[in-house]
Design an enzyme around this catalytic site. Sequence first.
Site, PDB file in Angstrom:
ATOM      1  N   LYS A 150      42.164  44.594  41.564  1.00  0.00           N
ATOM      2  CA  LYS A 150      43.131  45.711  41.603  1.00  0.00           C
ATOM      3  C   LYS A 150      42.998  46.572  40.353  1.00  0.00           C
ATOM      4  CE  LYS A 150      45.173  45.038  45.544  1.00  0.00           C
ATOM      5  NZ  LYS A 150      45.003  45.995  46.633  1.00  0.00           N
TER       6      LYS A 150
ATOM      7  N   SER B  92      49.234  46.225  42.539  1.00  0.00           N
ATOM      8  CA  SER B  92      50.135  45.076  42.525  1.00  0.00           C
ATOM      9  C   SER B  92      50.643  44.826  41.119  1.00  0.00           C
ATOM     10  CB  SER B  92      49.349  43.851  43.018  1.00  0.00           C
ATOM     11  OG  SER B  92      50.042  42.671  42.706  1.00  0.00           O
TER      12      SER B  92
ATOM     13  N   TYR C  31      41.843  38.248  42.074  1.00  0.00           N
ATOM     14  CA  TYR C  31      42.527  39.259  42.912  1.00  0.00           C
ATOM     15  C   TYR C  31      43.090  40.382  42.035  1.00  0.00           C
ATOM     16  CZ  TYR C  31      46.411  41.412  45.462  1.00  0.00           C
ATOM     17  OH  TYR C  31      47.294  42.317  46.007  1.00  0.00           O
TER      18      TYR C  31
END
Length: 336
Positions: free
Chosen positions: A153, A125, A149
């Site tokens: 990643k 992302s 989050y």
Amino acid sequence: MTMILVTGGAGYIGSHACVALLAAGEDVVVFDNFSNSSPIALQRVQQICGKSLIAVEGDIRDERAIEQVLTQYNCTAVMHFAGLKSVQDSVAEPLEYYDQNVIGSHRLLRAMQRSGVKTMVFSSSATVYGTPKFLPYTEDHPLNPVNPYGRTKLIIEDMLRDQYVSDPSWGIAILRYFNPVGAHESGLIGEDPRGVPNNLVPFVAQVAIGRRERLNIWGADYDTPDGTGVRDYIHVMDLALGHLSALKALDSPKCFSVNLGTGTGSSVLEVVRAFEKACGSTIPYDIKSRRPGDIDAYYAATETASRLMGWTAARSLEAMCADHWRWQSNNPNGYC
Ligand code: NAD
Ligand code: UD1
């Protein structure tokens, strides 16, 4: 013809990637625990393509189950979409995010290693970049995610890069998505968020269909042309085709990271206007104060994806809104 394992293949982006894979003549086995998706999405994928896929219900943290699927179906590559994706939830429940995303990816990689499958396309992302030091974000922009989050990643990206260094016979494509929106042009599959959508376009679509009264615009005092936040929205089918290009680029071993975006930023008000045009009605909105953690603007540098994979996004903001609206209006309550 090869067999591709698609983890999280019933989800929003995974289901569109399955359509792209089947249409390109690949065989697909989906591995999904349906924690944030419906098996109906997979029926629709098969309906669109007139071709069947194999669906296995399971959790990516179950290493043995993945290994069995990889060997049983002679998989040659993995597209890895499975994981949790809400920034907000990751702040409230970080351990759950590290468990499902990081430990899940680790077990998947170990299962791949044991079964000799060495090709992986990974859903990363733009969140990994963190606060922009410069724009557009190029792939060598510093990586400094500002929420759990994003950190999951980045850890997975690092794990993949380390794996490649240890064994350069692997092929690894790390794809950093910008803001995926839209739906397959059939209107049969699309994004079906549970609860109140956090993201802009799903919220606007639910206002348009009458499930929500008004849109809250989080801030109109940003340093942007109209004061509202600017993002790089990308059509989910362009994104899906980006995965096919990544897979082709992995016909020989390598490891690379690329942005998947259009390179063009659109403001919240521009998105609202484009959606109004698509749905033929007005989207009522209120201007509210800024949402914590939001930034003024970000968008992708797209040269690396074009150079390494021969891929560029083709669909306009108007097409994204029209296709998103077709999905939403044909399925007012999603897959229910
Ligand atoms: P999604 O939630 O629609 O799809 C994820 C799928 O994975 C779902 O079908 C879910 O049931 C499944 N899943 C979740 N945890 C699992 C587990 N432990 N084992 C097996 N299956 C599991 O999300 P999406 O929007 O399609 O996103 C796909 C990937 O792309 C995610 O990794 C996400 O972090 C990443 N991504 C998404 C966006 C976005 O805006 N949608 C942006 C950047 C990156
Ligand atoms: C968010 C995530 C990002 C993820 C992306 C996926 C955060 C901090 N980041 O990014 O990790 O990859 O979604 O698409 O959550 N907006 C409104 N009203 C709304 C919803 C959004 O005005 O009801 C505005 C936001 O302030 C922002 C823009 O719309 O300016 C886009 O927001 P959103 O769709 O949530 O995406 P991001 O914040 O870019």
